[in-house]
Design a protein around this motif. Sequence first.
Motif, short mmCIF file in Angstrom:
data_model
loop_
_atom_site.label_atom_id
_atom_site.label_comp_id
_atom_site.label_asym_id
_atom_site.label_seq_id
_atom_site.Cartn_x
_atom_site.Cartn_y
_atom_site.Cartn_z
N TRP A 34 0.81 -1.22 0.00
CA TRP A 34 0.00 0.00 0.00
C TRP A 34 0.84 1.27 0.00
O TRP A 34 0.30 2.37 0.01
N GLY A 35 2.17 1.12 0.04
CA GLY A 35 3.03 2.29 -0.02
C GLY A 35 3.38 2.90 1.32
O GLY A 35 3.95 4.00 1.36
N VAL B 169 7.54 -5.53 1.74
CA VAL B 169 7.04 -6.57 2.64
C VAL B 169 5.54 -6.71 2.49
O VAL B 169 4.86 -5.87 1.88
N GLU B 170 4.99 -7.79 3.04
CA GLU B 170 3.56 -8.04 2.97
C GLU B 170 2.81 -7.06 3.87
O GLU B 170 3.36 -6.53 4.84
N LEU B 171 1.55 -6.84 3.56
CA LEU B 171 0.71 -6.00 4.40
C LEU B 171 0.66 -6.57 5.81
O LEU B 171 0.54 -7.77 6.01
N GLY B 172 0.80 -5.68 6.79
CA GLY B 172 0.78 -6.10 8.18
C GLY B 172 2.15 -6.35 8.78
O GLY B 172 2.26 -6.47 10.01
N GLY C 148 0.85 5.30 3.35
CA GLY C 148 0.66 5.03 1.93
C GLY C 148 -0.31 5.96 1.24
O GLY C 148 -0.30 6.07 0.01
N LEU C 149 -1.13 6.67 2.00
CA LEU C 149 -2.04 7.66 1.44
C LEU C 149 -1.30 8.68 0.58
O LEU C 149 -1.84 9.21 -0.39
N PHE C 150 -0.04 8.96 0.94
CA PHE C 150 0.74 9.99 0.25
C PHE C 150 1.66 9.42 -0.83
O PHE C 150 2.48 10.16 -1.38
N VAL C 151 1.57 8.15 -1.12
CA VAL C 151 2.48 7.50 -2.07
C VAL C 151 1.69 6.96 -3.25
O VAL C 151 0.70 6.26 -3.06
N LYS C 152 2.12 7.27 -4.45
CA LYS C 152 1.44 6.79 -5.66
C LYS C 152 2.12 5.56 -6.25
O LYS C 152 1.45 4.66 -6.74
N ARG C 153 3.46 5.54 -6.26
CA ARG C 153 4.18 4.46 -6.94
C ARG C 153 5.39 4.05 -6.11
O ARG C 153 6.09 4.90 -5.56
N VAL C 154 5.63 2.75 -6.06
CA VAL C 154 6.80 2.20 -5.37
C VAL C 154 7.56 1.32 -6.34
O VAL C 154 6.98 0.49 -7.04
N VAL C 155 8.88 1.50 -6.39
CA VAL C 155 9.75 0.68 -7.24
C VAL C 155 10.81 0.06 -6.34
O VAL C 155 11.50 0.76 -5.61
N LYS C 156 10.93 -1.26 -6.42
CA LYS C 156 11.97 -1.95 -5.65
C LYS C 156 13.25 -1.97 -6.46
O LYS C 156 13.24 -2.35 -7.64
N VAL C 157 14.36 -1.56 -5.85
CA VAL C 157 15.65 -1.58 -6.52
C VAL C 157 16.61 -2.43 -5.69
O VAL C 157 16.47 -2.57 -4.48
#
Length: 221
Positions: free
Chosen positions: A157-158, A188-191, A202-211
């Motif tokens: 969820w960011g 990581v998994e939710l929770g 996560g309300l403030f995050v639109k996109r996540v990229v794992k590097v």
Amino acid sequence: MESAMADIHDGATILIGGFGLAGMPAELIDALIAQGARDLTIVNNNAGNGDTGLAALLKAKRVRKIICSFPRQADSYVFDSLFHAGEIELELVPQGNLAERIRAAGAGIGGFFTRTAYGTPLAEGKETRIIDGQGYVFEKPIHADFALIKAETADRWGNLVYRKTARNFGPIMAMAAKCPIVQVSNVVELGELDPEHIITPGLFVKRVVKVASAAKPASAA
């Protein structure tokens, strides 16, 4: 990475996290260079180090204007060269004012009065006021189209957790941009994230990229 950066348009205003190299989203910046957007307005604490990261973006001549607090240091030669050649515009903002202008945008505040820079060239053209016998300057919020941020861990969820001082401007930049894009080393998994440890919801995050994380040097025997 490519799809996360695909809609960054020419002329966009982009907040880029980092205090020098600490918390700088280097992989996102490299992807922005590859994406090709031009005439950008960049907001960052510094103006690039060496030839990598933000300095590489400047060297590619994709930036029209930079808003920052600390544009010159020993290895900021890319910015220095561009500025003296008249190829980049600089808006110099005291560091506390920079942080508060970004925070004000995220908080929905129309501006604020501050004593910092009153009576100096940085106050020219701005509204001033005497409050309780002291001079104040009115500063406007810095809104942005995008933010490029580095965090340590995110869930689906960011929700974000940062690594120590790499946190710096990330949380307020995520709030001030229409589209925050975050690079992380771990998803990581939710929770799995302790709600008490989450810094940016996560309300403030639109996109996540794992590097991939940079390899750590082996410890001495």
